[in-house]
Design a protein around this motif. Structure first.
Motif, PDB file in Angstrom:
ATOM      1  N   ILE A  39      47.984  20.942  25.281  1.00 31.80           N
ATOM      2  CA  ILE A  39      46.843  20.598  24.429  1.00 31.80           C
ATOM      3  C   ILE A  39      47.316  19.920  23.153  1.00 31.80           C
ATOM      4  O   ILE A  39      46.723  18.944  22.680  1.00 31.80           O
ATOM      5  N   SER A  40      48.415  20.445  22.591  1.00 32.28           N
ATOM      6  CA  SER A  40      48.934  19.860  21.352  1.00 32.28           C
ATOM      7  C   SER A  40      49.951  18.756  21.609  1.00 32.28           C
ATOM      8  O   SER A  40      50.185  17.915  20.732  1.00 32.28           O
ATOM      9  N   GLY A  41      50.570  18.758  22.780  1.00 32.77           N
ATOM     10  CA  GLY A  41      51.642  17.812  23.056  1.00 32.77           C
ATOM     11  C   GLY A  41      51.223  16.576  23.819  1.00 32.77           C
ATOM     12  O   GLY A  41      52.076  15.776  24.215  1.00 32.77           O
ATOM     13  N   ALA A  42      49.929  16.409  24.052  1.00 30.86           N
ATOM     14  CA  ALA A  42      49.455  15.230  24.775  1.00 30.86           C
ATOM     15  C   ALA A  42      49.305  14.021  23.857  1.00 30.86           C
ATOM     16  O   ALA A  42      48.713  13.022  24.256  1.00 30.86           O
ATOM     17  N   VAL A  43      49.853  14.133  22.655  1.00 28.13           N
ATOM     18  CA  VAL A  43      49.679  13.069  21.664  1.00 28.13           C
ATOM     19  C   VAL A  43      50.239  11.749  22.180  1.00 28.13           C
ATOM     20  O   VAL A  43      49.567  10.706  22.134  1.00 28.13           O
ATOM     21  N   VAL A  44      51.476  11.780  22.678  1.00 27.44           N
ATOM     22  CA  VAL A  44      52.126  10.546  23.125  1.00 27.44           C
ATOM     23  C   VAL A  44      51.399   9.952  24.323  1.00 27.44           C
ATOM     24  O   VAL A  44      51.153   8.738  24.381  1.00 27.44           O
ATOM     25  N   THR A  45      51.051  10.798  25.276  1.00 25.46           N
ATOM     26  CA  THR A  45      50.359  10.304  26.475  1.00 25.46           C
ATOM     27  C   THR A  45      49.012   9.683  26.116  1.00 25.46           C
ATOM     28  O   THR A  45      48.635   8.626  26.657  1.00 25.46           O
ATOM     29  N   GLU A  46      48.280  10.326  25.215  1.00 25.15           N
ATOM     30  CA  GLU A  46      46.990   9.771  24.806  1.00 25.15           C
ATOM     31  C   GLU A  46      47.155   8.438  24.082  1.00 25.15           C
ATOM     32  O   GLU A  46      46.330   7.531  24.251  1.00 25.15           O
ATOM     33  N   GLN A  47      48.214   8.320  23.305  1.00 26.93           N
ATOM     34  CA  GLN A  47      48.447   7.058  22.611  1.00 26.93           C
ATOM     35  C   GLN A  47      48.791   5.947  23.595  1.00 26.93           C
ATOM     36  O   GLN A  47      48.311   4.818  23.471  1.00 26.93           O
ATOM     37  N   ILE A  48      49.632   6.259  24.572  1.00 23.87           N
ATOM     38  CA  ILE A  48      50.062   5.232  25.529  1.00 23.87           C
ATOM     39  C   ILE A  48      48.882   4.724  26.357  1.00 23.87           C
ATOM     40  O   ILE A  48      48.728   3.515  26.575  1.00 23.87           O
ATOM     41  N   PHE A  49      48.030   5.644  26.800  1.00 21.01           N
ATOM     42  CA  PHE A  49      46.931   5.267  27.682  1.00 21.01           C
ATOM     43  C   PHE A  49      45.613   5.055  26.941  1.00 21.01           C
ATOM     44  O   PHE A  49      44.573   4.854  27.579  1.00 21.01           O
ATOM     45  N   GLY A  50      45.636   5.108  25.617  1.00 25.10           N
ATOM     46  CA  GLY A  50      44.435   4.817  24.838  1.00 25.10           C
ATOM     47  C   GLY A  50      43.314   5.810  25.044  1.00 25.10           C
ATOM     48  O   GLY A  50      42.139   5.427  25.034  1.00 25.10           O
ATOM     49  N   LEU A  51      43.651   7.077  25.222  1.00 24.22           N
ATOM     50  CA  LEU A  51      42.634   8.099  25.421  1.00 24.22           C
ATOM     51  C   LEU A  51      42.148   8.618  24.072  1.00 24.22           C
ATOM     52  O   LEU A  51      42.964   8.959  23.202  1.00 24.22           O
ATOM     53  N   PRO A  52      40.842   8.715  23.862  1.00 27.84           N
ATOM     54  CA  PRO A  52      40.305   9.142  22.553  1.00 27.84           C
ATOM     55  C   PRO A  52      40.298  10.659  22.390  1.00 27.84           C
ATOM     56  O   PRO A  52      39.268  11.266  22.115  1.00 27.84           O
ATOM     57  N   GLY A  53      41.459  11.289  22.536  1.00 29.60           N
ATOM     58  CA  GLY A  53      41.570  12.732  22.389  1.00 29.60           C
ATOM     59  C   GLY A  53      42.039  13.124  21.008  1.00 29.60           C
ATOM     60  O   GLY A  53      42.077  12.316  20.074  1.00 29.60           O
ATOM     61  N   ILE A  54      42.439  14.382  20.870  1.00 32.14           N
ATOM     62  CA  ILE A  54      42.861  14.849  19.554  1.00 32.14           C
ATOM     63  C   ILE A  54      44.217  14.290  19.163  1.00 32.14           C
ATOM     64  O   ILE A  54      44.599  14.354  17.985  1.00 32.14           O
ATOM     65  N   GLY A  55      44.959  13.741  20.115  1.00 31.28           N
ATOM     66  CA  GLY A  55      46.252  13.141  19.779  1.00 31.28           C
ATOM     67  C   GLY A  55      46.093  11.950  18.860  1.00 31.28           C
ATOM     68  O   GLY A  55      46.721  11.877  17.795  1.00 31.28           O
TER      69      GLY A  55
ATOM     70  N   VAL B 270      42.633  20.478  13.648  1.00 31.55           N
ATOM     71  CA  VAL B 270      43.364  20.330  14.905  1.00 31.55           C
ATOM     72  C   VAL B 270      44.353  21.474  15.100  1.00 31.55           C
ATOM     73  O   VAL B 270      44.457  22.051  16.190  1.00 31.55           O
ATOM     74  N   VAL B 271      45.073  21.813  14.039  1.00 32.00           N
ATOM     75  CA  VAL B 271      46.042  22.913  14.148  1.00 32.00           C
ATOM     76  C   VAL B 271      45.328  24.235  14.378  1.00 32.00           C
ATOM     77  O   VAL B 271      45.798  25.087  15.141  1.00 32.00           O
ATOM     78  N   LEU B 272      44.189  24.427  13.723  1.00 31.80           N
ATOM     79  CA  LEU B 272      43.424  25.650  13.921  1.00 31.80           C
ATOM     80  C   LEU B 272      42.973  25.784  15.376  1.00 31.80           C
ATOM     81  O   LEU B 272      43.086  26.862  15.980  1.00 31.80           O
ATOM     82  N   VAL B 273      42.485  24.700  15.952  1.00 28.11           N
ATOM     83  CA  VAL B 273      42.051  24.723  17.356  1.00 28.11           C
ATOM     84  C   VAL B 273      43.240  24.965  18.277  1.00 28.11           C
ATOM     85  O   VAL B 273      43.167  25.749  19.239  1.00 28.11           O
ATOM     86  N   THR B 274      44.371  24.304  18.002  1.00 24.51           N
ATOM     87  CA  THR B 274      45.553  24.465  18.841  1.00 24.51           C
ATOM     88  C   THR B 274      46.093  25.889  18.782  1.00 24.51           C
ATOM     89  O   THR B 274      46.450  26.479  19.816  1.00 24.51           O
ATOM     90  N   ALA B 275      46.164  26.443  17.567  1.00 24.55           N
ATOM     91  CA  ALA B 275      46.642  27.820  17.427  1.00 24.55           C
ATOM     92  C   ALA B 275      45.716  28.800  18.138  1.00 24.55           C
ATOM     93  O   ALA B 275      46.175  29.759  18.791  1.00 24.55           O
TER      94      ALA B 275
END
Length: 318
Positions: free
Chosen positions: A251-267, A285-290
């Motif tokens: 949930i917190s580590g999908a940042v790179v994948t979302e950036q590469i594929f242009g996904l409008p997620g929390i990344g 974001v950190v509150l939700v991830t925790a």
């Protein structure tokens, strides 16, 4: 059981509170001033003071934290400094994308990892184990961002099998949604499937050499029954632990994948917030991830007793 639940509840709340404190102080330690970014070219002292007062940045840190904490308890996560919109509404838009990506990635990784791990353990020392180990080594060694770029180059640009970027909500068009999300899901799940495969193989090897498995074989049970009902079930404790921990990480580590594929997620939302010093968005974001980590770990503990009846969740609670 109730005593255990109470014990875990106050531990979880304490962990969440400490995480909130650390993030609140950490984001304010970042270099830069959000008031300067919002002021644009007009950076007169009067304008900067007005912006800081509007967002409460001129208040002492304890006052800012108390106001943030009381609002968060009431469900108000503040207003984005960058866009001026409600952070809660931004999360409502971004979280479903990230949750869907993480959930599909964990399903893909679990199916591939458990299947490959069982195959490698059952066929130890033979070709299936060598192939599974080689694939797992590649999955652990190759970075996700490189795999994502290669996948876009060959599967999107060259062949057009999958879209290179973008996202379609599941509620709008389920078919287009899966068409856009399948490639990011595979890329994000490859590394995790390798971890699950290695742990499943190791745990299965221990189970296959246990006395109860030898007894089951001596009774004349079919090999498939021995593997699925006896060896695999007792090996799932380790797998469930890894899957539970990695789901929060996805949930917190999908940042790179979302950036590469242009996904409008929390990344993407998080990266934009960090560059713009958007404190409310980063904290939310950190509150939700925790919170996701805490809830998932709690559910994993409960699953232990379902997988292995010998485990009782309340046995070790103080």
């Amino acid at each position: 059981m109730s005593r255990y639940l109470f014990h875990r509840a106050w531990q979880s709340l304490l962990t969440l509170f400490l995480a909130t404190v650390v993030v609140f102080l950490g984001v304010r330690a970042l270099p830069g001033d959000p008031a300067l970014a919002l002021a644009g070219e007009d950076r007169s002292p009067a304008v900067l003071a007005a912006i800081r007062h509007q967002y409460g940045l001129d208040q002492p840190l304890p006052v800012q934290f108390w106001r943030y904490l009381t609002n968060a308890v009431q469900g108000n996560l503040g207003t984005s400094i960058r866009t001026g919109t409600s952070v809660t509404s931004m999360l409502r838009t971004a979280l479903p994308v990230t949750f869907e990506l993480a959930a599909l990635a964990i399903v893909f990784a679990s199916l591939v990892g458990v299947g490959a791990g069982v195959t490698a353990a059952v066929h130890r020392g033979r070709a299936p184990e060598w192939v599974a180990n080689a694939v797992a080594l590649i999955g652990l060694s190759v970075p996700n961002f490189w795999l994502g770029l290669v996948a876009i180059l060959y599967l999107s640009v060259a062949t057009g099998l999958f879209p290179a970027s973008g996202f379609v909500p599941l509620s709008s068009n389920p078919v287009d949604n899966l068409h856009h999300i399948v490639l990011p899901t595979v890329i994000l799940g490859i590394g995790l499937s390798a971890v699950i495969m290695r742990q499943t193989r190791s745990s299965m090897l221990d189970s296959l050499s246990a006395d109860y498995v030898r007894t089951a074989k001596a009774k004349g049970l079919k090999p498939r029954v021995v593997i699925s009902r006896h060896a695999l079930r007792n090996s799932l404790i380790v797998v469930v632990t890894i899957v539970g921990l990695q789901l929060g990480a996805l949930i917190s580590g999908a940042v790179v994948t979302e950036q590469i594929f242009g996904l409008p997620g929390i990344g993407k939302m998080t990266i934009d917030a960090v560059f713009q010093r958007d404190y409310p968005v980063i904290q939310a974001v950190v509150l939700v991830t925790a919170t996701a980590y805490i809830v998932i770990n709690f559910l994993v503990d409960l699953l232990y007793s379902l997988i292995d009846p010998r485990i009782r969740v309340g046995a070790g609670a103080a």
